[in-house]
Scaffold this active site. Structure first.
Site: not given
Length: 368
Positions: A211, A234, A255-256, A273
């Site tokens: 990300g 990312d 895609d993580m 978060h």
């Protein structure tokens, strides 16, 4: 009302009016930055009078009383400082005392000067204080009462798509978002590398910045530790905005939740978060698959808030609480240590340690 004394009523009025008008501070700051007031003061050597600000920002002289009222708010709220000096013969803003107000930058407003490649924060303010970001909060009360909206954020209720879909279909939003993340990242990484960089990064040879946007964190790492090979993972619409590969930072669109490239360590800077606990566990399991065992140096480095850690003055606690409520607009959440611990255990990690002293955020080093 009979149960409240006059003193109670006065205090209640003071507190409520302060809350009612809090948004005006953000709008005043937004206005000052759009008018380039921090730049004007900076170009004057760090101090400027009202007449100089009028001249340097191109405002009509008739706006001088209004500009003084704007600067009064931002001075009281510690964005600028104000002092008095004897007026010059050419001054048009001198009072009856023969003095005029001189405004100076504070540490906060210095971060709003354009062209500061290290820690310029204006792009983050442009992202946060704008209709697309603020509009969902007008529907927050509706979201609370709508049981059918449990799976939606109030950003999605307002705009008809989630935050990441918005960046993929709205090129302007994608650009503003990426610029804001770069600005935030530069400040966070500057603090982090000063205070904990050597301890955490010196023995690593490779790292994946999950990300990682357009590579601001990785660029900062490679400047301080040229031996580390950095890879940024990312979404495609983000990577498409990244600079051309320069041999030190590699960019991977992906895609993580599905795959994270292997490396000695994974960096998650203000990523988790954005997600609920279940999704965080999924991401961390992918991270665990990407790194070697602890005895071989494997670790996950998380830079995020640890609620209750770090400074506990009123401003810091309020900033953390506001950040937490802000993240709710995309169904994100800020976490305390117990909540982080639970997620790490569910993801299969053996241990962690928190590095505080980094402002409202902390670093968490998590070991497989």
């Amino acid at each position: 009302m009979d149960a409240l004394s006059t003193a109670d009523l006065i205090e209640a009025e003071r507190v409520l009016y302060h809350h009612f008008f809090c948004y005006v501070k953000s709008m005043a700051l937004n206005c000052a930055v759009h008018l380039s007031i921090p730049n004007a003061i900076h170009l004057r050597g760090g101090s400027a009078t009202l007449s100089e600000l009028i001249a340097d920002t191109g405002l009509h002289p008739s706006r001088l009383p209004n500009l003084q009222r704007l600067m009064n708010v931002l001075t009281i709220s510690s964005v600028f400082t104000a002092s008095h000096q004897p007026a010059t013969s050419s001054s048009t803003t001198a009072g009856l005392s023969g003095e005029e107000i001189v405004y100076k930058l504070t540490a906060a407003s210095r971060l709003l000067v354009d062209g500061d490649k290290l820690c310029g924060m204006s792009p983050l303010m442009h992202f946060l204080v704008r209709p697309l970001t603020i509009t969902p909060f007008f529907g927050m009360h509706t979201w609370f009462k709508d049981e059918l909206a449990a799976s939606k954020s109030f950003f999605e209720m307002a705009h008809g798509c989630d935050r990441w879909e918005m960046t993929s279909k709205n090129a302007e939003d994608n650009s503003i978002f990426n610029e804001a993340m770069v600005a935030d990242c530069q400040l966070v990484m500057e603090i982090f590398l000063r205070e904990a960089g050597t301890e955490i990064f010196s023995l690593l040879s490779s790292i994946v910045d999950v990300g990682g946007g357009i590579g601001a964190a990785s660029a900062a790492i490679t400047r301080s530790f040229p031996h580390i090979k950095c890879t940024v993972l990312d979404l495609p619409q983000v990577i498409s905005q990244a600079p051309q590969a320069n041999g030190t930072v590699n960019f991977v669109a992906g895609d993580m939740f599905k795959f994270i490239p292997p490396a000695d360590a994974v960096l998650l800077r203000c990523v988790l978060h954005c997600w609920g606990d279940d999704d965080c566990v999924k991401i961390l399991r992918r991270c665990k698959d990407a790194i070697p065992a602890r005895e071989d140096g494997g670790k996950v480095i998380i830079i995020d808030s640890v609620v209750g850690s770090g400074p506990q003055d009123t401003i810091s606690k309020e900033a953390q609480a506001l950040y937490d409520l802000y993240m709710m607009y995309i169904n994100g959440v800020e976490r305390g240590e117990n909540e982080w611990r639970k997620i790490f255990q569910q993801a299969g990690f053996s241990d962690y340690r928190i590095v505080s002293g980094l402002g409202i955020r902390s670093a968490i080093v998590v070991y497989p």
